[in-house]
Design a protein around this motif. Structure first.
Motif, PDB file in Angstrom:
ATOM      1  N   UNK A  47       0.614  -1.103   0.147  1.00 26.09           N
ATOM      2  CA  UNK A  47      -0.064   0.066  -0.152  1.00 26.09           C
ATOM      3  C   UNK A  47       0.762   1.132  -0.313  1.00 26.09           C
ATOM      4  N   UNK A  48       2.093   1.075   0.422  1.00 22.52           N
ATOM      5  CA  UNK A  48       3.253   2.077   0.446  1.00 22.52           C
ATOM      6  C   UNK A  48       2.646   3.169   1.459  1.00 22.52           C
ATOM      7  N   UNK A  49       3.795   4.122   1.978  1.00 21.04           N
ATOM      8  CA  UNK A  49       3.676   5.204   2.968  1.00 21.04           C
ATOM      9  C   UNK A  49       2.641   6.300   2.155  1.00 21.04           C
ATOM     10  N   UNK A  50       2.149   7.191   3.196  1.00 21.20           N
ATOM     11  CA  UNK A  50       1.421   7.966   2.487  1.00 21.20           C
ATOM     12  C   UNK A  50       2.328   9.243   2.053  1.00 21.20           C
ATOM     13  N   UNK A  51       2.066   9.659   1.086  1.00 19.95           N
ATOM     14  CA  UNK A  51       3.004  10.799   0.366  1.00 19.95           C
ATOM     15  C   UNK A  51       4.159  10.385  -0.357  1.00 19.95           C
ATOM     16  N   UNK A  52       4.393   9.041  -0.448  1.00 22.54           N
ATOM     17  CA  UNK A  52       5.677   8.590  -1.083  1.00 22.54           C
ATOM     18  C   UNK A  52       5.387   7.914  -2.128  1.00 22.54           C
ATOM     19  N   UNK A  60      -0.187  16.125   1.506  1.00 24.82           N
ATOM     20  CA  UNK A  60      -0.652  15.249   2.715  1.00 24.82           C
ATOM     21  C   UNK A  60      -1.447  16.340   3.633  1.00 24.82           C
ATOM     22  N   UNK A  61      -2.547  15.885   3.965  1.00 30.59           N
ATOM     23  CA  UNK A  61      -3.363  16.929   4.640  1.00 30.59           C
ATOM     24  C   UNK A  61      -3.160  16.501   6.413  1.00 30.59           C
ATOM     25  N   UNK A 111      -5.039  12.766   6.384  1.00 31.05           N
ATOM     26  CA  UNK A 111      -4.262  11.747   6.420  1.00 31.05           C
ATOM     27  C   UNK A 111      -3.422  11.353   7.812  1.00 31.05           C
ATOM     28  N   UNK A 112      -3.601  12.671   8.724  1.00 30.75           N
ATOM     29  CA  UNK A 112      -3.054  12.232   9.992  1.00 30.75           C
ATOM     30  C   UNK A 112      -3.285  13.557  10.737  1.00 30.75           C
ATOM     31  N   UNK A 113      -3.056  13.659  12.024  1.00 35.60           N
ATOM     32  CA  UNK A 113      -3.166  14.847  12.906  1.00 35.60           C
ATOM     33  C   UNK A 113      -2.025  14.931  14.049  1.00 35.60           C
ATOM     34  N   UNK A 114      -1.421  16.146  14.189  1.00 28.00           N
ATOM     35  CA  UNK A 114      -0.580  16.228  15.343  1.00 28.00           C
ATOM     36  C   UNK A 114      -0.963  16.557  16.515  1.00 28.00           C
ATOM     37  N   UNK A 132      -3.563   6.713  10.205  1.00 26.73           N
ATOM     38  CA  UNK A 132      -3.783   5.135  10.406  1.00 26.73           C
ATOM     39  C   UNK A 132      -2.838   4.471   9.131  1.00 26.73           C
ATOM     40  N   UNK A 133      -2.075   5.242   8.392  1.00 24.72           N
ATOM     41  CA  UNK A 133      -0.972   4.382   7.944  1.00 24.72           C
ATOM     42  C   UNK A 133       0.213   5.244   7.615  1.00 24.72           C
TER      43      UNK A 133
END
Length: 432
Positions: A47-52, A60-61, A111-114, A132-133
């Motif tokens: 599935x690969x890393x997000x943004x890569x 990436x949001x 795509x994620x949160x800080x 999640x990924x």
């Protein structure tokens, strides 16, 4: 000279048209292609890393959980927007709690949160990225750089100017210089100076030198032995001089080797220029523009000279063997020499300044690979490189002269392999 040219052309065409050459070249090209793309295939199936991923141009949001850390969140959003980084985008919605941000990640809006978690006794919180990924290092790196700038701004507040903050935040890069210098007085790099991409290039060139020399060398010896065992040599020897025969075969098969190297080089270059492989190189901080051109140039020169040194020895051994079944045992000493050269270079590639590698750089049988490691690391002064080249050229002339005499007498000796005494007596009768 015309007869030698005929032998060169005939040898080249004959070898290139064989099924074994075509199959071997195609299979090796496919294996190289598969090997260079294994990281991409793994990423693709996982599935690969997000943004890569290759061809993924969407930023990436990243959401911000700004509860109790509104100043940090606002500064990060402002700085990221000003930088205009296309790999990620900060989404600061102060009205959302952690549950809402989790829901946005699960729905695909984010795509994620800080999350900024307070650290006891420190003015700056610990940022934690939830997703999640896995997110690509190409995205993580600029986020970390932005957080570093925000941390500096929060800690020093208004005590420093913008220029001073910029100067402090700029990473310091250490440049190493060795006290050893070449003839021109220019300092050479220390033994830790080989960059990642040059390390890979030197490693591949060493393997290429070894495999190509062994393949073409055995090809020369087996062809000469086959002609001798089938008695074709008796016909050839009457129409073409032994010297023209030997060097014609050596040059013809050398051209076959160059063709194969050119094909493999094109396959490697084509694969490395693919978008997903460029991303892999950047993940490992490698850039094709950082390749040391001197490594490529000297690598080609030492490959050619190393080939001819081993080729004349293979030709001499092949002329002394009457049956192809005995060839493997006959060429074993040359194979061992080549293995020694290969292992010295491979096991010393991380420590290019050791005494063993320096000594091996001036021994003709090991210098093509040993000096290449030192050139790649930038620890070989110019005078040492040219001295190694001169020794190699002189060695080729000496061994070429001996091989020509052995070839002239060996091709007409049938039955058991001649002893050194018999060979020496026959060689004395032949003047080159």
């Amino acid at each position: 000279m015309n007869k030698m040219g005929t032998i060169i052309g005939f040898t080249f065409k004959n070898k290139v048209k064989t099924k074994s050459f075509m199959v071997t070249t195609i299979v090796l090209a496919l294996l190289i292609t598969i090997g260079l793309n294994i990281p991409y295939f793994i990423t693709l199936f996982n599935g690969g890393p997000i943004g890569g991923g290759a061809g993924g141009n969407q930023p990436v949001n990243i959401g911000l959980l700004s509860t109790n850390q509104t100043e940090v969140a606002e500064k990060l959003e402002t700085y990221s927007s000003a930088q205009g980084n296309e790999t990620y985008r900060v989404v600061n919605d102060a009205g959302k709690d952690e549950a809402a941000l989790k829901a946005d990640v699960e729905s695909g809006l984010l795509d994620g949160y800080l999350k900024f978690e307070p650290v006891a006794g420190q003015d700056f919180p610990q940022p934690v990225l939830y997703s999640s990924e896995d997110i690509s290092p190409q995205v993580i790196a600029p986020i970390e750089a932005a957080l570093q700038i925000v941390k500096l701004d929060v800690v020093v507040k208004d005590t420093l100017t913008a220029e001073q903050k910029q100067l402090i935040s700029t990473p310091v890069k250490l440049t190493e210089q060795s006290l050893d210098s070449d003839q021109s007085g220019a300092a050479v790099e220390s033994e830790g100076g080989m960059s990642g991409i040059n390390y890979v290039v030197v490693y591949l060139l060493i393997i290429l030198l070894f495999t190509s020399t062994m393949m073409t060398g055995n090809m020369i010896a087996s062809e000469i032995t086959a002609e001798k065992s089938s008695r074709i040599m008796e016909i050839l020897i009457t129409s073409v001089s032994p010297l023209s025969q030997m060097f014609g075969k050596i040059i013809g098969i050398f051209m076959v080797g160059l063709l194969q190297i050119g094909i493999f080089g094109a396959v490697v270059a084509g694969n490395m220029l693919l978008p997903h492989n460029r991303d892999v190189l950047s993940d490992f901080n490698m850039n094709l523009s950082d390749v040391n051109i001197a490594v490529i140039v000297y690598g080609l020169i030492f490959y050619i000279l190393g080939y001819f040194l081993y080729a004349v020895m293979f030709a001499a051994i092949g002329s002394m063997v009457s049956r192809t079944e005995e060839l493997g045992q006959a060429v074993l000493p040359i194979t061992m020499l080549s293995l020694v050269s290969f292992y010295i270079a491979i096991f010393s590639i991380a420590t290019p300044n050791i005494l063993l590698l320096k000594v091996a750089s001036f021994i003709p049988f090991t210098s093509p690979t040993a000096i290449l490691v030192r050139i790649g690391a930038g620890v070989a002064p110019t005078w040492q490189i040219w001295t190694s080249l001169a020794i190699l050229v002189v060695s080729i002339m000496i061994f070429g002269w001996l091989a020509a005499k052995i070839y002239r007498t060996g091709v007409l000796m049938y039955g058991k392999r001649p002893t050194f005494k018999e060979l020496f007596k026959a060689m004395k009768a032949y003047k080159i």
